[in-house]
Write a protein that holds these residues in place. Structure first.
Motif, PDB file in Angstrom:
ATOM      1  N   ARG A   1       0.832  -1.209   0.000  1.00  0.00           N
ATOM      2  CA  ARG A   1       0.000   0.000   0.000  1.00  0.00           C
ATOM      3  C   ARG A   1       0.870   1.264   0.000  1.00  0.00           C
ATOM      4  O   ARG A   1       0.483   2.280  -0.565  1.00  0.00           O
ATOM      5  CB  ARG A   1      -0.944  -0.002   1.210  1.00  0.00           C
ATOM      6  CG  ARG A   1      -2.056  -1.039   1.051  1.00  0.00           C
ATOM      7  CD  ARG A   1      -2.762  -1.296   2.350  1.00  0.00           C
ATOM      8  NE  ARG A   1      -3.598  -0.187   2.759  1.00  0.00           N
ATOM      9  CZ  ARG A   1      -4.831   0.040   2.293  1.00  0.00           C
ATOM     10  NH1 ARG A   1      -5.360  -0.777   1.425  1.00  0.00           N
ATOM     11  NH2 ARG A   1      -5.523   1.056   2.714  1.00  0.00           N
ATOM     12  N   MET A   2       2.018   1.164   0.626  1.00  0.00           N
ATOM     13  CA  MET A   2       2.917   2.331   0.596  1.00  0.00           C
ATOM     14  C   MET A   2       3.513   2.491  -0.803  1.00  0.00           C
ATOM     15  O   MET A   2       3.682   3.600  -1.289  1.00  0.00           O
ATOM     16  CB  MET A   2       4.000   2.196   1.665  1.00  0.00           C
ATOM     17  CG  MET A   2       3.438   2.439   3.064  1.00  0.00           C
ATOM     18  SD  MET A   2       4.691   2.642   4.318  1.00  0.00           S
ATOM     19  CE  MET A   2       5.223   0.964   4.571  1.00  0.00           C
ATOM     20  N   ILE A   3       3.811   1.356  -1.439  1.00  0.00           N
ATOM     21  CA  ILE A   3       4.320   1.420  -2.818  1.00  0.00           C
ATOM     22  C   ILE A   3       3.241   1.989  -3.740  1.00  0.00           C
ATOM     23  O   ILE A   3       3.519   2.748  -4.666  1.00  0.00           O
ATOM     24  CB  ILE A   3       4.778   0.012  -3.296  1.00  0.00           C
ATOM     25  CG1 ILE A   3       5.995  -0.453  -2.479  1.00  0.00           C
ATOM     26  CG2 ILE A   3       5.107   0.012  -4.789  1.00  0.00           C
ATOM     27  CD1 ILE A   3       6.402  -1.898  -2.700  1.00  0.00           C
TER      28      ILE A   3
ATOM     29  N   PRO B   1      -5.525  -4.611  -4.891  1.00  0.00           N
ATOM     30  CA  PRO B   1      -5.451  -4.827  -3.433  1.00  0.00           C
ATOM     31  C   PRO B   1      -5.986  -6.201  -3.051  1.00  0.00           C
ATOM     32  O   PRO B   1      -6.664  -6.853  -3.856  1.00  0.00           O
ATOM     33  CB  PRO B   1      -6.339  -3.735  -2.854  1.00  0.00           C
ATOM     34  CG  PRO B   1      -7.074  -3.127  -3.969  1.00  0.00           C
ATOM     35  CD  PRO B   1      -6.605  -3.701  -5.260  1.00  0.00           C
ATOM     36  N   GLN B   2      -5.665  -6.567  -1.830  1.00  0.00           N
ATOM     37  CA  GLN B   2      -6.101  -7.877  -1.340  1.00  0.00           C
ATOM     38  C   GLN B   2      -7.627  -7.931  -1.271  1.00  0.00           C
ATOM     39  O   GLN B   2      -8.241  -8.890  -1.679  1.00  0.00           O
ATOM     40  CB  GLN B   2      -5.512  -8.080   0.050  1.00  0.00           C
ATOM     41  CG  GLN B   2      -5.614  -9.491   0.533  1.00  0.00           C
ATOM     42  CD  GLN B   2      -4.865  -9.681   1.851  1.00  0.00           C
ATOM     43  OE1 GLN B   2      -4.227  -8.758   2.353  1.00  0.00           O
ATOM     44  NE2 GLN B   2      -4.942 -10.868   2.398  1.00  0.00           N
ATOM     45  N   GLU B   3      -8.200  -6.867  -0.741  1.00  0.00           N
ATOM     46  CA  GLU B   3      -9.662  -6.781  -0.655  1.00  0.00           C
ATOM     47  C   GLU B   3     -10.091  -5.457  -1.244  1.00  0.00           C
ATOM     48  O   GLU B   3      -9.494  -4.427  -0.957  1.00  0.00           O
ATOM     49  CB  GLU B   3     -10.118  -6.837   0.803  1.00  0.00           C
ATOM     50  CG  GLU B   3     -10.139  -8.243   1.346  1.00  0.00           C
ATOM     51  CD  GLU B   3     -10.347  -8.282   2.835  1.00  0.00           C
ATOM     52  OE1 GLU B   3     -10.721  -7.239   3.409  1.00  0.00           O
ATOM     53  OE2 GLU B   3     -10.101  -9.344   3.413  1.00  0.00           O
ATOM     54  N   PHE B   4     -11.089  -5.509  -2.049  1.00  0.00           N
ATOM     55  CA  PHE B   4     -11.557  -4.255  -2.637  1.00  0.00           C
ATOM     56  C   PHE B   4     -13.021  -4.374  -3.009  1.00  0.00           C
ATOM     57  O   PHE B   4     -13.562  -5.458  -3.158  1.00  0.00           O
ATOM     58  CB  PHE B   4     -10.721  -3.891  -3.866  1.00  0.00           C
ATOM     59  CG  PHE B   4     -10.734  -4.925  -4.948  1.00  0.00           C
ATOM     60  CD1 PHE B   4      -9.955  -6.056  -4.844  1.00  0.00           C
ATOM     61  CD2 PHE B   4     -11.531  -4.775  -6.053  1.00  0.00           C
ATOM     62  CE1 PHE B   4      -9.970  -7.033  -5.828  1.00  0.00           C
ATOM     63  CE2 PHE B   4     -11.550  -5.729  -7.047  1.00  0.00           C
ATOM     64  CZ  PHE B   4     -10.767  -6.870  -6.930  1.00  0.00           C
TER      65      PHE B   4
ATOM     66  N   LEU C   1       0.462  -6.612  -7.058  1.00  0.00           N
ATOM     67  CA  LEU C   1      -0.699  -7.489  -6.900  1.00  0.00           C
ATOM     68  C   LEU C   1      -0.654  -8.154  -5.529  1.00  0.00           C
ATOM     69  O   LEU C   1       0.288  -8.880  -5.215  1.00  0.00           O
ATOM     70  CB  LEU C   1      -0.705  -8.569  -7.993  1.00  0.00           C
ATOM     71  CG  LEU C   1      -0.624  -8.082  -9.441  1.00  0.00           C
ATOM     72  CD1 LEU C   1      -0.324  -9.223 -10.395  1.00  0.00           C
ATOM     73  CD2 LEU C   1      -1.909  -7.386  -9.852  1.00  0.00           C
ATOM     74  N   ASP C   2      -1.667  -7.861  -4.745  1.00  0.00           N
ATOM     75  CA  ASP C   2      -1.716  -8.424  -3.391  1.00  0.00           C
ATOM     76  C   ASP C   2      -2.644  -9.637  -3.418  1.00  0.00           C
ATOM     77  O   ASP C   2      -3.852  -9.474  -3.606  1.00  0.00           O
ATOM     78  CB  ASP C   2      -2.252  -7.337  -2.438  1.00  0.00           C
ATOM     79  CG  ASP C   2      -1.915  -7.633  -0.990  1.00  0.00           C
ATOM     80  OD1 ASP C   2      -1.391  -8.741  -0.720  1.00  0.00           O
ATOM     81  OD2 ASP C   2      -2.164  -6.767  -0.134  1.00  0.00           O
TER      82      ASP C   2
ATOM     83  N   ARG D   1      -6.851  11.766   2.606  1.00  0.00           N
ATOM     84  CA  ARG D   1      -7.161  10.550   3.359  1.00  0.00           C
ATOM     85  C   ARG D   1      -6.327   9.382   2.847  1.00  0.00           C
ATOM     86  O   ARG D   1      -6.053   9.261   1.671  1.00  0.00           O
ATOM     87  CB  ARG D   1      -8.646  10.228   3.203  1.00  0.00           C
ATOM     88  CG  ARG D   1      -9.122   9.150   4.138  1.00  0.00           C
ATOM     89  CD  ARG D   1     -10.571   8.821   3.871  1.00  0.00           C
ATOM     90  NE  ARG D   1     -10.911   7.610   4.544  1.00  0.00           N
ATOM     91  CZ  ARG D   1     -11.506   7.559   5.727  1.00  0.00           C
ATOM     92  NH1 ARG D   1     -11.830   8.664   6.336  1.00  0.00           N
ATOM     93  NH2 ARG D   1     -11.767   6.410   6.307  1.00  0.00           N
ATOM     94  N   GLU D   2      -5.928   8.516   3.770  1.00  0.00           N
ATOM     95  CA  GLU D   2      -5.233   7.299   3.371  1.00  0.00           C
ATOM     96  C   GLU D   2      -6.277   6.236   3.135  1.00  0.00           C
ATOM     97  O   GLU D   2      -7.242   6.133   3.882  1.00  0.00           O
ATOM     98  CB  GLU D   2      -4.289   6.841   4.476  1.00  0.00           C
ATOM     99  CG  GLU D   2      -3.062   7.709   4.590  1.00  0.00           C
ATOM    100  CD  GLU D   2      -2.005   7.083   5.482  1.00  0.00           C
ATOM    101  OE1 GLU D   2      -2.332   6.127   6.194  1.00  0.00           O
ATOM    102  OE2 GLU D   2      -0.872   7.567   5.451  1.00  0.00           O
TER     103      GLU D   2
END
Lengths: 294, 411
Positions: A45-47, A80-83, A156-157, B409-410
């Motif tokens: 998520r930071m990437i 993301p892992q969950e979306f 890709l998570d 927002r994050e």
């Protein structure tokens, strides 16, 4: 092309999810391996730029991603892992919406959606509402949206969670083809996915990167610690208490063949085996198998 | 960006909650506009002493005929005639209203002058006396030449302080005298317009609460934020689409409301001076039509300001339920404050709130027809001005805050 993660830390109130991680990602498929709670998702998520590091920075070709802003997001793809999806959207509507957000022209959108729907086997359901798709199909929609802009950096998570073996093979082939001259970072619990396609791996534990390298190099960490032995099936329980069992193969006649991890052969008649990623994973994360390292 | 706007608009409009609420609120406007028609009643005689009660459009038509004599400028002559008619009835029957006064006499002598008599009683009768309690001694045709002078004097006296009186005097200076009256305008239609805005407020809040917070709740924003236009551009597009949805709902709903109202009651009544609608002691120089337009315009601004505030909450809260839990009570806060206190601070606070111009008893319209002032430091501000000023300032403020909050927002 280089994505440089420089000393990044993400501190939550009482937990350091990512602890001073440094890693340089170059073109190819990178596998990010780690048990649940190791900090993989936070790092990803930071990437992706959707979470800020408490300290440190991420640079793409030497420029901080915050400074690149749109320029970075233009070459970036993320699953993301969950979306969530919009329940009223069909697969096509959703991909068109994301394509507009990614700045694709109408022509590019049409072309890319057509190609991707075919590649992820969703062509037949393109006019179906996403809310009515199976978990695996939803995952494939997620993969398709991440690839829409043909990103140079793709994160890709857990992309293969929910996919059946056939779909996983298709996905791996798609990714191998796609990864040419691009940086692809995948986190997955399905170690075989990484084993087949990752050119390099990073292993994460307790928020830190504890090892990086090619699959062949990494598995050397458990070289000489992987054994197999045939035993009577009734002795299995006792053996499981003695060693860390990787898998059990039923040979018939009440006999089983164990693959286990140990510094030295414990079961009489044990043969040394070639180490694999799964062995390394269990060696590094015994807790994921409900064990402590023997 | 245009394509993104179109896709976002399509996405929001095709969401079931949105189109159901939009359709409901637009259709409701016609129903609510027609309600006040049923409240209009009038009495008619057939010449043989038989009296029939007329209702609805029949009553409106009849009143237009019956009040034709007072239509136009309320001159001294019309005032004098009205007072003389009242005195005549009162002296003969001891009252100017049924049951003491026979209905056919009421229909002939009082009903055609009723709007003028009501206004004359408020201005010329002693303080605390109104038309229904007024006797023939309380009013005299001789007072008529001073009528408008006395009106301005009494209007000014409504101010509680010297500053307020000075402000009233200034604002009231532009009121054109003599007043104009043309039968056909209903003050109830204004009340229903305000009630309609209040219902629209809840519908708009419910439509807008999920705009940002639903993305957070479902995790959809993790993907959206990683796209090229997924930050400020998306936030701006979402805000613009919200404004568009609100504007279309408002214009369609209010347009239908005003169309039905003015078609049924007739547009000629819109020329009536606002002082002839309900109470004569109304500060601004407006006609009924201008008052209607001012109420609609202020309704638009107050609703837009509340829409901006709702978007800001939506961008701030993690889920739709939390957004609604805060947004809906906030919409009612001005009404609650109004009911709890009429202190200066309370007046200022409720006027400054985003929905300050909306409410059953505290709306912009009632402030426009009233004479409330807020005192901020050395300034004495008429409440409608404060409400409008706050709404105009808050519209860009809340929209900017919503976009900024979303971007910061994050996921």
């Amino acid at each position: 092309m280089e994505l440089e993660i420089c000393d990044i830390t993400r501190q939550y109130k009482d937990k350091c999810a990512v602890d001073n991680v440094s890693l340089t990602l170059t073109p190819g498929v990178w596998g990010l391996l780690g048990a649940n709670g190791a900090g993989k998702t936070t790092l990803m998520r930071m990437i992706a730029g959707i979470q800020k590091p408490t300290s440190g920075c991420i640079k793409y070709d030497g420029i901080r991603i915050e400074a690149l802003k749109e320029g970075y997001r233009d070459i970036f793809g993320y699953l993301p892992q969950e979306f969530g999806f919009y329940p009223g959207f069909t697969v096509k509507d959703y991909l068109e919406y994301i394509a507009a957000l990614k700045g694709l022209t109408r022509k590019e959108t049409k072309q890319r959606i057509g190609t991707l729907l075919e590649r992820v086997s969703l062509k037949e359901v393109k006019n179906k509402k996403i809310s009515r798709l199976s978990g695996g199909m939803k995952r494939r929609v997620g993969i398709a949206q991440a690839l829409l802009n043909e990103p140079e950096v793709l994160v890709l998570d857990e992309p293969t969670s929910g996919l059946d073996p056939g779909e996983r093979v298709k996905f791996r082939n798609l990714l191998s083809e796609f990864a040419h001259d691009r940086i692809v970072l995948i986190s997955t619990h399905i170690v075989s996915d990484i084993e087949y396609i990752a050119t390099c791996n990073a292993v994460m534990k307790d928020g830190k990167i504890i090892a990086t390298g090619k699959t062949e190099e990494l598995v050397q960490m458990v070289a000489g610690r992987v054994w197999s032995a045939g035993i009577d099936g009734r002795e299995l329980g006792a053996c499981e208490n003695q060693v860390m069992v990787v898998n059990v193969y039923n040979e018939g006649n009440g006999n089983v063949r164990l693959r286990y991890l140990s510094d030295a052969p414990v079961i009489p008649g044990s043969d040394k085996e070639e180490p694999r990623m799964e062995d390394l994973y269990l060696w590094l994360f015994p807790e994921s198998a409900g064990k402590e390292r023997m | 960006m245009r394509r993104l706007f179109y896709l976002e608009l399509r996405r929001v409009v095709t969401t079931r909650t949105t189109w159901v609420l939009m359709t409901a609120i637009i259709l409701l406007s016609a129903v609510m506009a027609y309600f006040p028609v049923s409240f209009v009643s009038a009495y008619q005689t057939d010449g043989q002493g038989n009296v029939t009660k007329l209702k609805g459009t029949e009553a409106i038509r009849y009143l237009k005929e019956s009040e034709a004599g007072i239509s136009g400028e309320i001159t001294e002559e019309k005032l004098r005639q009205a007072i003389l008619s009242f005195q005549e009835c009162y002296r003969q029957y001891g009252s100017a209203f049924p049951p003491e006064l026979p209905m056919e006499i009421y229909v002939e002598k009082i009903e055609p002058y009723y709007p003028v008599l009501k206004m004359a009683a408020a201005v010329l009768a002693p303080e605390g006396v109104w038309l229904e309690t007024m006797t023939d001694a309380d009013i005299s045709p001789e007072d008529v030449p001073q009528f408008y002078e006395k009106y301005r004097e009494r209007m000014t006296e409504r101010g509680k302080t010297e500053e307020e009186q000075e402000r009233i005097r200034k604002l009231n200076e532009e009121v054109k005298t003599p007043f104009t009256y043309v039968s056909g305008f209903s003050s109830e239609s204004l009340d229903y317009l305000i009630l309609y805005f209040l219902l629209m407020l809840f519908a708009i809040v419910m439509i807008l609460c999920p705009v940002f917070s639903a993305e957070y709740q479902t995790g959809a924003d993790s993907i959206l934020r990683c796209t090229k236009y997924g930050r400020i551009q998306l936030a701006v597009v979402k805000a613009a689409v919200s404004v568009m949805i609100f504007a279309v709902t408002f214009l369609a709903g209010t347009g239908i409301f005003l169309l039905v109202t003015n078609l049924v009651f007739g547009t000629e009544g819109l020329k009536t001076s606002v002082q002839m609608i309900n109470s004569v002691f109304v500060i601004p120089a407006l006609t009924a039509g201008q008052t209607q337009a001012a109420a609609a315009g202020a309704g638009f601004l107050s609703l837009l300001s509340t829409a901006g505030f709702t978007l800001f909450l939506s961008a701030r809260c993690g889920n739709v339920q939390d957004t609604m839990k805060i947004a809906l009570p906030c919409c009612l806060l001005p009404t609650i404050i109004y009911m709890l206190s009429s202190a200066n601070v309370a007046n200022i606070v409720r006027a400054l709130l985003p929905s300050g111009g909306l409410g059953l008893m505290n709306s912009f319209l009632y402030e426009l027809l009233g004479n409330n002032f807020a005192h901020i430091g050395p300034f004495t501000i008429w409440m409608p001005h404060l409400i409008l000023g706050a709404a105009v300032a808050e519209i860009p403020l809340f929209f900017i805050l919503a976009v900024r909050t979303y971007c910061r927002r994050e996921a």
